[in-house]
Motif scaffolding. Structure first.
Motif, PDB file in Angstrom:
ATOM      1  N   GLU A   1     -40.251  48.899  12.706  1.00 21.56           N
ATOM      2  CA  GLU A   1     -40.060  48.241  11.419  1.00 21.56           C
ATOM      3  C   GLU A   1     -41.322  47.490  11.019  1.00 21.56           C
ATOM      4  O   GLU A   1     -41.948  46.812  11.830  1.00 21.56           O
ATOM      5  CB  GLU A   1     -38.878  47.279  11.520  1.00 21.56           C
ATOM      6  N   TYR A   2     -41.668  47.637   9.735  1.00 25.97           N
ATOM      7  CA  TYR A   2     -42.797  46.939   9.130  1.00 25.97           C
ATOM      8  C   TYR A   2     -42.289  45.999   8.046  1.00 25.97           C
ATOM      9  O   TYR A   2     -41.228  46.210   7.475  1.00 25.97           O
ATOM     10  CB  TYR A   2     -43.735  47.917   8.410  1.00 25.97           C
ATOM     11  N   GLU A   3     -43.114  45.026   7.727  1.00 26.20           N
ATOM     12  CA  GLU A   3     -42.936  44.280   6.490  1.00 26.20           C
ATOM     13  C   GLU A   3     -44.082  44.710   5.591  1.00 26.20           C
ATOM     14  O   GLU A   3     -45.249  44.572   5.962  1.00 26.20           O
ATOM     15  CB  GLU A   3     -42.977  42.774   6.724  1.00 26.20           C
ATOM     16  N   LEU A   4     -43.761  45.266   4.436  1.00 29.82           N
ATOM     17  CA  LEU A   4     -44.780  45.667   3.479  1.00 29.82           C
ATOM     18  C   LEU A   4     -45.094  44.476   2.580  1.00 29.82           C
ATOM     19  O   LEU A   4     -44.190  43.844   2.044  1.00 29.82           O
ATOM     20  CB  LEU A   4     -44.291  46.839   2.628  1.00 29.82           C
ATOM     21  N   ILE A   5     -46.371  44.191   2.421  1.00 32.58           N
ATOM     22  CA  ILE A   5     -46.824  43.077   1.581  1.00 32.58           C
ATOM     23  C   ILE A   5     -47.688  43.675   0.477  1.00 32.58           C
ATOM     24  O   ILE A   5     -48.784  44.166   0.721  1.00 32.58           O
ATOM     25  CB  ILE A   5     -47.629  42.046   2.397  1.00 32.58           C
TER      26      ILE A   5
END
Length: 173
Positions: A100-104
């Motif tokens: 899982e990534y957090e896209l910014i």
């Protein structure tokens, strides 16, 4: 509940809301002295510029990438700087692969109102994105859809910020 009691409750709620400064947002996103939005982008055919152009239609605002042909029109210029996309690691599988990534999604732009100095602005939009190494093609398409959604949200936010930015302008000297 009686009609009189219902009326008194509605009146009390209205007074409380008015007293705290609450007011409904208007549909007008441009200052009164501007009637056209010019979208300029550092990158030609930038996806955010296309999304902003489409969203102007939704808000019923005239605009586009070309300057208006009529000299008497006053216009607002939105200059989009290159968009930034970063990924922050949130979790990993037991195999060590990213789960899982957090896209910014960072958006920088400048707004220039008629006869005013440009106002620089920046904001970020965040999304969680789950990666699955077994479904690379599907996840690639999903990432494209998430980025399109983030650009739509960014365009909406730019348009909704225009009225407040118009009040903080500094005249050109």
């Amino acid at each position: 509940m009686s009609a009189a009691r219902l009326l008194m409750t509605a009146l009390l709620v209205s007074i409380l809301l008015a007293g705290c400064g609450f007011h409904l947002r208007g549909t007008q996103s441009l200052p009164e002295d501007a009637n056209y939005v010019v979208i300029r982008s550092v990158e030609p055919h930038a996806p955010l510029a296309r999304s902003l152009d489409k969203r102007l239609e939704v808000y019923d605002i005239e605009g586009g990438s070309n300057y208006p042909t009529e000299a008497q029109q006053s216009f607002v210029v939105i200059e989009l700087l290159p968009e930034q996309l970063e990924r922050r690691l949130l979790s990993v599988f037991s195999t060590g692969q990213v789960a899982e990534y957090e896209l910014i999604f960072g958006v920088r732009y400048k707004v220039t109102f008629p006869g005013q100095q440009p106002i620089p602005a920046y904001f970020e939009i965040l999304r969680d994105y789950q990666d699955d190494p077994d479904q690379v093609l599907a996840k690639s398409r999903e990432l494209d859809l998430v980025l399109d959604e983030m650009r739509r949200e960014a365009a909406d936010r730019i348009i909704r910020r225009l009225p407040s930015q118009a009040t903080q302008t500094v005249p050109v000297q």
